[in-house]
Design an enzyme around this catalytic site. Structure first.
Site, short mmCIF file in Angstrom:
data_model
loop_
_atom_site.label_atom_id
_atom_site.label_comp_id
_atom_site.label_asym_id
_atom_site.label_seq_id
_atom_site.Cartn_x
_atom_site.Cartn_y
_atom_site.Cartn_z
CD GLU A 334 -2.49 -1.25 0.11
OE1 GLU A 334 -2.88 -0.51 -0.51
OE2 GLU A 334 -3.00 -2.46 -0.54
CG HIS A 419 -5.04 -6.29 -8.05
ND1 HIS A 419 -7.09 -5.49 -8.85
CD2 HIS A 419 -4.97 -5.89 -6.86
CE1 HIS A 419 -7.19 -4.54 -7.62
NE2 HIS A 419 -6.10 -4.59 -6.32
#
Length: 513
Positions: A334, A419
């Protein structure tokens, strides 16, 4: 949204200053040397063809990175007739003596188009609302831009639609609406997620704290003032700063909500240390200032995300079959989204979005190796601590093992969720670092049947970081990533080196030429 412009301010004559002064020797200061930005723009204009510079363009400075040998990499934003050019961001490479060493951008040529829209901003906003699936939608901003998307460059409105998605993830959807036709050209969300939940405990670790008013805060003054907050199930706001009267946080189990806060705080510390000690980067923006973390987001929330708007990482507690998302590789993942936002700015859709997501997987993995935590030793699995079943979310040795990710590049990769399109770059990085065939980390095939011998994490990571921060731009696709990493390998190790040859071989092994 508004564009911050840099306007030169000219000093006025000093009121009451004498016309003549007593005779005395006058010392004339040497004129200041032109700034890197001034020199970069001048070089761009002198190299208009490779720089894709045409009439009506202007530039503002984003940042400057200087190598040990004095080479400067000047990253600039581009404007056309005063409008920001999305996809026009550029890095100008200057050698000693202001010599031209080349330029990195994704444009195919100069710009020539009308900047008079047929649609109003209100009409564009209406079209943009239809592109968002979030609830409680509202328009956060609208601006006219030039969308330089390959050959299909057009005048567009960039509209930011905020809201909350069905899975309770906040949404900051950027929608590009053609200013002439009203067609939605593209959309991407500024809230970048890992896509799933995470739950793992880092064990007994040191956490940075500050004593204030008789209580200890999770406030890491040694790492830019990184703080960790508890949202107590909320989905908005900063939350409550996590504190303790004893300077002891958590109990190693989920019966104490601060155990999750410890993991998030520790993950942020390890990520900060990794970037600082490996690349000399102090913080996400390289300005010595930390982001912050929020834990216990919503209820039963199986996700984690980075947001540019709050400059923070946010973690859910996970739902059935999941545990909290505060693992090392998720924290590194992140925070690395933030690094990407503040360097190449890879757009979160298409191939550039896959590269954005892979960058976070790559550096999240390297953070895990860097930390050397016995509770979660380094590996090339993404989110292996998230599901109670023990199944990882993604595999770098053979991405298709997750049932959705791509091992090899093809023209259809750009249509995958980011992703899954990230699999091509994840596979490349594994081959570059570890190599093909069977090892203790997994079994990695190649798409062309060739054998690749890895060069190790340190060199592979250095090449990817330099490519990201020096050569990649917002619309870099897989072919551009190959060029960027080869340029980085040449800079670091030489164009005739084993490292350079291995970069080329690893890209060929995932069908990127």
């Amino acid at each position: 949204m508004s564009i911050r412009r840099i306007t030169p301010v000219l000093g006025a004559a000093v009121a009451g200053a004498a016309l003549f002064a007593a005779a005395s020797p006058v010392a004339f200061a040497a004129p200041a040397a032109p700034s890197p930005f001034t020199r970069a723009v001048a070089q761009l204009k002198s190299h208009a063809a490779p720089g894709a510079v045409s009439a009506g363009q202007s530039f503002t400075l984003r940042n400057v990175q200087t190598d040990a040998d004095g080479t400067e990499h000047v990253r600039v934003n581009r404007y056309y007739q005063g409008l920001p050019v999305l996809g026009g961001d550029t890095v100008v490479h200057l050698g000693k003596g202001n010599s031209w060493k080349g330029v990195s951008h994704a444009l195919r040529g100069g710009l020539t188009l009308s900047t008079t829209p047929r649609l109003s901003a209100a009409q564009a906003a209406t079209a943009a609302l239809g592109a968002s699936r979030a609830a409680s939608q509202h328009i956060d901003g609208t601006q006219l831009v030039v969308d330089a998307d390959g050959a299909d460059t057009a005048l567009a409105y960039e509209v930011v639609v905020s809201g909350v998605a069905a899975d309770r993830l906040p949404s900051e959807l950027h929608v590009l609406v053609d200013a002439q036709t009203g067609r939605v050209r593209d959309a991407w969300d500024a809230v970048q997620t890992d896509g799933v939940g995470h739950g793992f405990h880092n064990g007994d670790v040191a956490v940075g704290t500050v004593l204030s008013g008789g209580t200890y805060q999770l406030n890491d003054s040694a790492r830019g003032g990184h703080k960790t907050y508890d949202l107590f199930g909320a989905t908005t706001g900063t939350g409550t700063l996590v504190t303790s009267t004893s300077n002891v946080f958590g109990n190693g189990t989920l019966s104490d909500r601060n155990s999750t806060a410890v993991d998030a705080h520790y993950g942020a510390a390890m990520t900060w240390d990794f970037y600082k000690n490996t690349f000399g980067r102090t913080g996400i923006r390289n300005d010595g200032v930390a982001a912050y973390s929020r834990v216990h987001y919503s209820s039963g929330y199986t996700n984690a995300f980075w947001s540019d708007s709050c400059f923070c990482m946010t973690y859910g507690d996970g739902g059935t079959g999941w545990t909290p998302l505060t693992s090392l590789d998720v924290a590194g993942h992140e925070m690395s989204h933030g690094v990407t936002s503040n360097t190449a700015g890879l757009r979160y859709s298409g191939e550039s979005g896959g590269l954005n997501e892979a960058t976070s997987d790559i550096f999240g993995t390297l953070v895990e190796f860097y930390a050397g935590n016995a509770n979660d030793p380094g590996d090339y699995l993404i989110g292996e601590e998230l599901q109670t079943s023990g199944a990882p979310l993604r595999y770098m040795d053979k991405p298709s093992k997750d049932g959705a990710s791509a091992d090899c590049w093809s023209s259809s990769v750009k249509r995958l969720d980011v992703h899954y399109s990230s699999g091509v770059a994840n596979h490349f990085f594994y081959l570059l670092a570890v190599g093909s065939g069977t090892s203790s980390w997994g079994t990695s095939p190649t798409c062309n049947g060739a054998t690749v011998t890895g060069i190790g994490n340190a060199k592979a990571g250095a090449i990817w970081y330099r490519a990201l921060t020096v050569y990649m731009t917002s619309r870099t696709a897989y072919s551009g990533a190959r060029t960027a990493t080869l340029s980085a390998a040449a800079d670091l190790y030489g164009s005739g080196s084993t490292e350079y040859a291995t970069v080329a071989a690893a890209w060929s092994a995932v069908s990127v030429s």
